[in-house]
Write a protein that holds these residues in place. Structure first.
Motif, PDB file in Angstrom:
ATOM      1  N   HIS A 139       0.832  -1.232   0.137  1.00  0.00           N
ATOM      2  CA  HIS A 139       0.078   0.043  -0.069  1.00  0.00           C
ATOM      3  C   HIS A 139       0.843   1.187  -0.147  1.00  0.00           C
ATOM      4  O   HIS A 139       1.962   1.281   0.528  1.00  0.00           O
ATOM      5  N   ALA A 140       0.504   2.108  -0.670  1.00  0.00           N
ATOM      6  CA  ALA A 140       1.044   3.553  -0.621  1.00  0.00           C
ATOM      7  C   ALA A 140       0.122   4.662  -0.713  1.00  0.00           C
ATOM      8  O   ALA A 140      -0.941   4.465  -1.197  1.00  0.00           O
ATOM      9  N   ALA A 141       0.443   5.730  -0.068  1.00  0.00           N
ATOM     10  CA  ALA A 141      -0.307   6.900  -0.206  1.00  0.00           C
ATOM     11  C   ALA A 141      -0.517   7.482  -1.651  1.00  0.00           C
ATOM     12  O   ALA A 141       0.606   7.411  -2.261  1.00  0.00           O
ATOM     13  N   ALA A 142      -1.538   7.775  -1.871  1.00  0.00           N
ATOM     14  CA  ALA A 142      -1.906   8.321  -3.393  1.00  0.00           C
ATOM     15  C   ALA A 142      -0.913   9.305  -3.669  1.00  0.00           C
ATOM     16  O   ALA A 142      -0.502   9.451  -5.076  1.00  0.00           O
ATOM     17  N   PHE A 143      -0.507  10.349  -2.768  1.00  0.00           N
ATOM     18  CA  PHE A 143       0.202  11.221  -3.106  1.00  0.00           C
ATOM     19  C   PHE A 143       1.568  11.110  -3.353  1.00  0.00           C
ATOM     20  O   PHE A 143       2.160  12.037  -3.884  1.00  0.00           O
ATOM     21  N   ASN A 144       1.969   9.856  -2.711  1.00  0.00           N
ATOM     22  CA  ASN A 144       3.488   9.503  -2.823  1.00  0.00           C
ATOM     23  C   ASN A 144       4.041   9.000  -4.120  1.00  0.00           C
ATOM     24  O   ASN A 144       4.220   7.809  -4.393  1.00  0.00           O
ATOM     25  N   THR A 145       3.688   9.790  -5.160  1.00  0.00           N
ATOM     26  CA  THR A 145       3.798   9.070  -6.532  1.00  0.00           C
ATOM     27  C   THR A 145       5.254   8.854  -6.770  1.00  0.00           C
ATOM     28  O   THR A 145       5.555   7.768  -7.504  1.00  0.00           O
ATOM     29  N   THR A 146       6.320   9.081  -5.900  1.00  0.00           N
ATOM     30  CA  THR A 146       7.577   8.731  -5.998  1.00  0.00           C
ATOM     31  C   THR A 146       7.897   7.319  -5.816  1.00  0.00           C
ATOM     32  O   THR A 146       8.438   6.310  -6.425  1.00  0.00           O
ATOM     33  N   ALA A 147       7.128   7.082  -4.422  1.00  0.00           N
ATOM     34  CA  ALA A 147       7.393   5.678  -4.104  1.00  0.00           C
ATOM     35  C   ALA A 147       6.434   4.783  -5.021  1.00  0.00           C
ATOM     36  O   ALA A 147       6.882   3.571  -5.205  1.00  0.00           O
ATOM     37  N   ILE A 148       5.084   5.197  -5.527  1.00  0.00           N
ATOM     38  CA  ILE A 148       4.562   4.500  -6.123  1.00  0.00           C
ATOM     39  C   ILE A 148       5.254   4.115  -7.571  1.00  0.00           C
ATOM     40  O   ILE A 148       5.412   2.838  -8.021  1.00  0.00           O
ATOM     41  N   ARG A 149       5.841   5.168  -8.380  1.00  0.00           N
ATOM     42  CA  ARG A 149       6.602   4.968  -9.669  1.00  0.00           C
ATOM     43  C   ARG A 149       7.828   3.822  -9.514  1.00  0.00           C
ATOM     44  O   ARG A 149       8.092   2.887 -10.089  1.00  0.00           O
ATOM     45  N   LEU A 150       8.354   3.804  -7.977  1.00  0.00           N
ATOM     46  CA  LEU A 150       9.373   2.926  -7.667  1.00  0.00           C
ATOM     47  C   LEU A 150       8.961   1.693  -7.535  1.00  0.00           C
ATOM     48  O   LEU A 150       9.548   0.698  -8.244  1.00  0.00           O
ATOM     49  N   TYR A 151       7.774   1.338  -7.023  1.00  0.00           N
ATOM     50  CA  TYR A 151       7.230   0.049  -6.614  1.00  0.00           C
ATOM     51  C   TYR A 151       6.880  -0.629  -8.013  1.00  0.00           C
ATOM     52  O   TYR A 151       7.122  -1.661  -8.439  1.00  0.00           O
ATOM     53  N   GLN A 152       6.368   0.378  -8.838  1.00  0.00           N
ATOM     54  CA  GLN A 152       5.829  -0.362 -10.333  1.00  0.00           C
ATOM     55  C   GLN A 152       7.168  -0.549 -11.123  1.00  0.00           C
ATOM     56  O   GLN A 152       6.976  -1.548 -11.871  1.00  0.00           O
ATOM     57  N   ALA A 153       8.393   0.252 -10.900  1.00  0.00           N
ATOM     58  CA  ALA A 153       9.327  -0.273 -11.534  1.00  0.00           C
ATOM     59  C   ALA A 153       9.974  -1.402 -11.011  1.00  0.00           C
ATOM     60  O   ALA A 153      10.834  -2.213 -11.815  1.00  0.00           O
ATOM     61  N   LEU A 154       9.554  -1.929  -9.972  1.00  0.00           N
ATOM     62  CA  LEU A 154      10.177  -3.198  -9.329  1.00  0.00           C
ATOM     63  C   LEU A 154       9.212  -4.234  -9.792  1.00  0.00           C
ATOM     64  O   LEU A 154       9.444  -5.479  -9.453  1.00  0.00           O
ATOM     65  N   GLY A 155       8.113  -3.964 -10.647  1.00  0.00           N
ATOM     66  CA  GLY A 155       7.319  -5.239 -10.889  1.00  0.00           C
ATOM     67  C   GLY A 155       5.779  -4.950 -10.248  1.00  0.00           C
ATOM     68  O   GLY A 155       5.032  -5.851 -10.611  1.00  0.00           O
ATOM     69  N   PHE A 156       5.566  -4.328  -9.326  1.00  0.00           N
ATOM     70  CA  PHE A 156       4.192  -4.270  -8.853  1.00  0.00           C
ATOM     71  C   PHE A 156       3.249  -3.634  -9.736  1.00  0.00           C
ATOM     72  O   PHE A 156       3.644  -2.577 -10.409  1.00  0.00           O
ATOM     73  N   ARG A 157       2.064  -4.016  -9.720  1.00  0.00           N
ATOM     74  CA  ARG A 157       0.957  -3.520 -10.524  1.00  0.00           C
ATOM     75  C   ARG A 157      -0.147  -2.845  -9.598  1.00  0.00           C
ATOM     76  O   ARG A 157      -0.607  -3.597  -8.558  1.00  0.00           O
ATOM     77  N   LEU A 158      -0.830  -1.842  -9.979  1.00  0.00           N
ATOM     78  CA  LEU A 158      -1.687  -1.105  -9.438  1.00  0.00           C
ATOM     79  C   LEU A 158      -3.041  -1.937  -9.373  1.00  0.00           C
ATOM     80  O   LEU A 158      -3.364  -2.393 -10.570  1.00  0.00           O
ATOM     81  N   ARG A 159      -3.630  -2.381  -8.330  1.00  0.00           N
ATOM     82  CA  ARG A 159      -4.598  -3.297  -8.291  1.00  0.00           C
ATOM     83  C   ARG A 159      -5.871  -2.373  -8.024  1.00  0.00           C
ATOM     84  O   ARG A 159      -6.921  -2.535  -8.738  1.00  0.00           O
ATOM     85  N   ARG A 160      -5.833  -1.357  -7.015  1.00  0.00           N
ATOM     86  CA  ARG A 160      -7.105  -0.530  -7.020  1.00  0.00           C
ATOM     87  C   ARG A 160      -6.630   0.747  -6.020  1.00  0.00           C
ATOM     88  O   ARG A 160      -5.545   0.505  -5.361  1.00  0.00           O
ATOM     89  N   GLN A 161      -7.751   1.494  -6.106  1.00  0.00           N
ATOM     90  CA  GLN A 161      -7.725   2.661  -5.040  1.00  0.00           C
ATOM     91  C   GLN A 161      -8.192   2.139  -3.732  1.00  0.00           C
ATOM     92  O   GLN A 161      -8.837   1.210  -3.709  1.00  0.00           O
ATOM     93  N   ALA A 162      -7.604   2.559  -2.654  1.00  0.00           N
ATOM     94  CA  ALA A 162      -7.815   2.358  -1.313  1.00  0.00           C
ATOM     95  C   ALA A 162      -7.869   3.503  -0.349  1.00  0.00           C
ATOM     96  O   ALA A 162      -6.983   4.077  -0.201  1.00  0.00           O
ATOM     97  N   MET A 163      -9.011   3.551   0.504  1.00  0.00           N
ATOM     98  CA  MET A 163      -8.965   4.355   1.531  1.00  0.00           C
ATOM     99  C   MET A 163      -8.503   3.793   2.993  1.00  0.00           C
ATOM    100  O   MET A 163      -8.742   2.694   3.167  1.00  0.00           O
ATOM    101  N   PHE A 164      -7.884   4.722   3.638  1.00  0.00           N
ATOM    102  CA  PHE A 164      -7.455   4.443   5.082  1.00  0.00           C
ATOM    103  C   PHE A 164      -8.369   5.193   6.199  1.00  0.00           C
ATOM    104  O   PHE A 164      -7.559   6.368   6.527  1.00  0.00           O
ATOM    105  N   PRO A 165      -9.481   4.974   6.300  1.00  0.00           N
ATOM    106  CA  PRO A 165     -10.188   5.943   7.199  1.00  0.00           C
ATOM    107  C   PRO A 165      -9.751   5.833   8.669  1.00  0.00           C
ATOM    108  O   PRO A 165      -9.736   4.471   8.903  1.00  0.00           O
ATOM    109  N   ALA A 166      -9.690   6.785   9.463  1.00  0.00           N
ATOM    110  CA  ALA A 166      -9.726   6.734  10.982  1.00  0.00           C
ATOM    111  C   ALA A 166     -10.927   7.227  11.627  1.00  0.00           C
ATOM    112  O   ALA A 166     -11.307   8.453  11.383  1.00  0.00           O
TER     113      ALA A 166
END
Length: 229
Positions: A192-219
């Motif tokens: 999981h990654a915060a949607a605003f953390n586009t740098t981390a998301i790009r890194l994970y995708q470069a490692l082979g991870f694929r976007l599965r879905r949007q996900a909310m983390f409510p408190a």
């Protein structure tokens, strides 16, 4: 339902059942392990009542990748938009510099978390799975490990690197090393990654991870005046 559609529930009713504190259909991890709670998909009013009893009046209940609407009177204190990435194509790779972190490393792990802010991490979080770290001159400068554990899947989490050591690929190496251990068990890594953390998301995708879905983390906060049986 796919295990990743409600990952905390799938974890606490599956491989992490030994951690579960439970009242009816409401579950949570011990707070010193993880802040996350869980309810079944499409919870009934009675399930929310169980959660109120479990958390207590005024209690804060953080959900992981869960989007059910709380009852009237429950306050949504925070809601972080995130993404869920799956690693069916990620085989991982052991890292010769990575060491397994255990109870004796907790002070260093907490110190790194304080510096790098990867997300929730408590004194017993390391018990959720294998945590790996890289030290330089004895100082823990990078870490990653396992968190939620739905059947057949394990979440890679707490990926963090000291600011002075960023840009060296340590985080990527540790993600792949943790993923290799997950694969060795015959399971699939996910993230999981915060949607605003586009740098981390790009890194994970470069490692082979694929976007599965949007996900909310409510408190969500239990009403202070909620009746608890």
């Amino acid at each position: 339902m796919h295990p990743l559609d409600n990952p905390a529930w799938a974890s606490l009713t599956g491989p992490h059942a030994h951690f579960a504190e439970r009242r009816g259909n409401a579950l949570r991890y011990p707070v010193e392990v993880s802040p996350f709670v869980a309810l079944p998909a499409d919870p009934e009013p009675a399930d929310w009542e169980d959660m109120a009893a479990l958390a207590g009046p005024g209690g804060l209940v953080p959900f992981a990748a869960f989007a059910a609407t709380p009852p009237e009177g429950w306050e949504v204190v925070d809601s972080v938009e995130g993404v869920q990435l799956s690693g069916e194509d990620v085989m991982g790779a052991p890292d010769p510099e990575a060491v397994i972190l255990g109870p004796g490393d907790v002070p260093d792990m907490l110190d790194l978390v304080e510096r790098a802010r990867p997300g929730p991490f408590a004194i017993r979080t390391f018990e959720m799975g294998t945590y790996l770290g890289i030290r330089r001159d004895g100082v823990l400068v990078a870490m990653a490990g396992e968190r939620l554990h739905p059947p057949g899947w394990t979440e890679v989490s707490a990926v963090c690197t000291d600011e002075a050591f960023r840009g060296q690929g340590l985080g990527s190496r540790l993600v792949l090393a943790v993923a290799a251990g997950i694969r060795d068990r015959g399971e699939i890594p996910f993230l999981h990654a915060a949607a605003f953390n586009t740098t981390a998301i790009r890194l994970y995708q470069a490692l082979g991870f694929r976007l599965r879905r949007q996900a909310m983390f409510p408190a969500v906060r239990v009403p202070a005046d909620v009746p608890v049986a």
